[in-house]
Design a protein around this motif. Structure first.
Motif, PDB file in Angstrom:
ATOM      1  N   THR A  66       0.943  -1.075  -0.038  1.00 49.49           N
ATOM      2  CA  THR A  66       0.069  -0.140  -0.116  1.00 49.49           C
ATOM      3  C   THR A  66       0.970   1.148   0.014  1.00 49.49           C
ATOM      4  O   THR A  66       1.841   1.303   0.847  1.00 49.49           O
ATOM      5  N   THR A  99       0.211   5.736   0.047  1.00 50.14           N
ATOM      6  CA  THR A  99      -0.424   6.830   0.127  1.00 50.14           C
ATOM      7  C   THR A  99       0.296   8.304   0.153  1.00 50.14           C
ATOM      8  O   THR A  99       1.175   8.262   0.787  1.00 50.14           O
ATOM      9  N   ARG A 108      -4.495   6.659  -2.727  1.00 51.49           N
ATOM     10  CA  ARG A 108      -4.410   5.524  -2.134  1.00 51.49           C
ATOM     11  C   ARG A 108      -4.065   4.559  -2.970  1.00 51.49           C
ATOM     12  O   ARG A 108      -5.039   4.321  -4.175  1.00 51.49           O
ATOM     13  N   HIS A 155      -3.330   0.307  -3.842  1.00 51.67           N
ATOM     14  CA  HIS A 155      -3.192  -0.734  -3.217  1.00 51.67           C
ATOM     15  C   HIS A 155      -3.041  -2.010  -4.160  1.00 51.67           C
ATOM     16  O   HIS A 155      -3.817  -2.368  -5.091  1.00 51.67           O
TER      17      HIS A 155
END
Length: 407
Positions: free
Chosen positions: A331, A333, A376, A378
């Protein structure tokens, strides 16, 4: 960065919590600068200077001082703990407070003007700072000299002090900025040195392939000699040579890919150089996990595009990037406190989506006009991403093959 207030936290208390892009947090690595900012309030004692310098206090002095001084302290605190891009408004409010106080408290009103000019030196390009200071001092001259008949010498002296203090703040800030850029340049030099070392290792790996090729040659020569005497043994030797060649090819591709790719870690260092030079405070964790090569390369390009958007379009003063990975997913961000995606998505964001989609991941935006942007990413990990590197050292195999060939 968009502030999210908990339902359990009163609005009045959260207002006093320093924001990420505040002057207070900008000095988080320099506690002495935080202390010096508080020590500057020592000069606020001149707000009460009429008690010493004036023969008698004018009517309304006590009321004007009692009302203005707490307001000044609140505005001074706001300049340190609230978003730095708002400091011009706080300085303007202090200047208005000065104009309103000058008639009742001469030294106090003049002190507020000095603080207003000092606050204007906290943020913005030099031209913007000096224009703001000239405006504030011009108002001071108009009120004191033209409307209150102050002595020209006194007005000139107070104006000079206010402009000098503001100028010192501007010069100090840009000197500190150059020091930060110099430190970042040193970090970049170390990163380039590490990259050069990786390239050297890559060249060494290429040289070591001579060992593998020698092994393949020996196996093929052995299989040729065994072809007429033992066809099965010759076939086994050929199969082993094929396996060694395929394995060596895979290792070369992996090494070359790792050398050519910049990687997320290098891209984060480059992002700090770019954003800091644009007066944007960029924060990221140094302990970035080691990402799988296919993920590392693509996320580095996604991060580069996101940072470019912040630099060119966001109008932000603060940005932050975090990268984390567990057994199932990676992940990333990226947050900024800029103007948001008011005009929709452009080609750069579409390219980011395509890159993340090729990894089998998802990319989500949280953005609104004048409220910043949160990106974000993922990416789920596949089994091949979790495999440890294979040890390809075959130092003991070559002599044994030579012995077999000799026999």
């Amino acid at each position: 960065m968009t502030a999210r207030l908990s339902t359990d936290t009163p609005m009045s208390l959260s207002w006093f919590k320093p924001t990420p892009d505040s002057l207070w947090n900008r000095f988080r690595d320099r506690p002495r600068q935080r202390i010096s900012g508080l020590l500057n309030l020592v000069w606020a004692v001149y707000v009460f200077g009429d008690l010493i310098f004036a023969n008698e206090l004018g009517p309304g002095w006590g009321l004007a001082t009692a009302l203005s001084f707490p307001i000044f302290l609140l505005l001074y605190a706001a300049a340190y703990i609230r978003p730095l891009r708002h400091v011009t408004w706080y300085a303007g409010a202090v200047a208005l407070l000065s104009y309103a106080t000058l008639k009742f408290n001469h030294t106090g009103g003049a002190s507020y003007i000095i603080y207003a000019c000092a606050m204007l030196g906290f943020e913005g390009q030099p031209k913007k700072c000096f224009v703001g200071m000239a405006t504030v001092v011009g108002g001071f001259v108009a009120v004191t000299y033209l409307m209150m008949d102050w002595s020209l010498a006194v007005v000139a002296m107070m104006s000079f002090i206010a402009l000098s203090v503001g100028t010192v703040n501007v010069v100090y800030r840009f000197n500190a900025q150059r020091d930060v850029e110099l430190k970042l340049s040193h970090d970049e030099v170390r990163r380039l040195a590490a990259t050069a070392e990786r390239e050297r290792i890559g060249r060494d790996l290429h040289d070591l392939l001579g060992h593998t090729l020698s092994l393949i040659t020996l196996k093929l020569e052995l299989s040729r000699r065994l072809f007429d005497r033992d066809a099965d043994a010759a076939r086994r030797e050929i199969e082993e040579a094929e396996q060694v060649a395929r394995h060596a090819l895979a290792e070369v591709r992996s090494a070359v890919t790792g050398i050519r790719a910049s990687g997320v870690v290098a891209e984060l260092a480059s992002a700090r150089l770019l954003l800091t030079a644009s007066m944007i405070d960029f924060v990221y964790r140094a302990d970035v996990p080691e990402l799988p090569p296919r993920v590392d390369n693509e996320l580095a390009l996604v991060l580069r595009e996101a940072v470019t958007n912040i630099h060119r379009h966001a109008g932000a003063t603060f940005a932050e990037a975090t990268v984390s990975m567990d057994d199932r997913a990676c992940t990333m961000t990226i947050v900024d406190n800029g103007r948001g995606l008011a005009n929709g998505e452009g080609n750069g964001i579409c390219g980011m989506r395509e890159r993340v989609r090729t990894l089998g991941g998802t990319l989500a935006f949280e953005s609104a006009a004048q409220k910043g942007t949160v990106v974000r990413i993922h990416v789920p990990l596949v089994p091949a991403d979790r495999l440890p590197p294979v040890d390809t050292r075959q130092d003991e195999s070559l002599p044994s093959e030579r012995d077999r060939l000799a026999s």
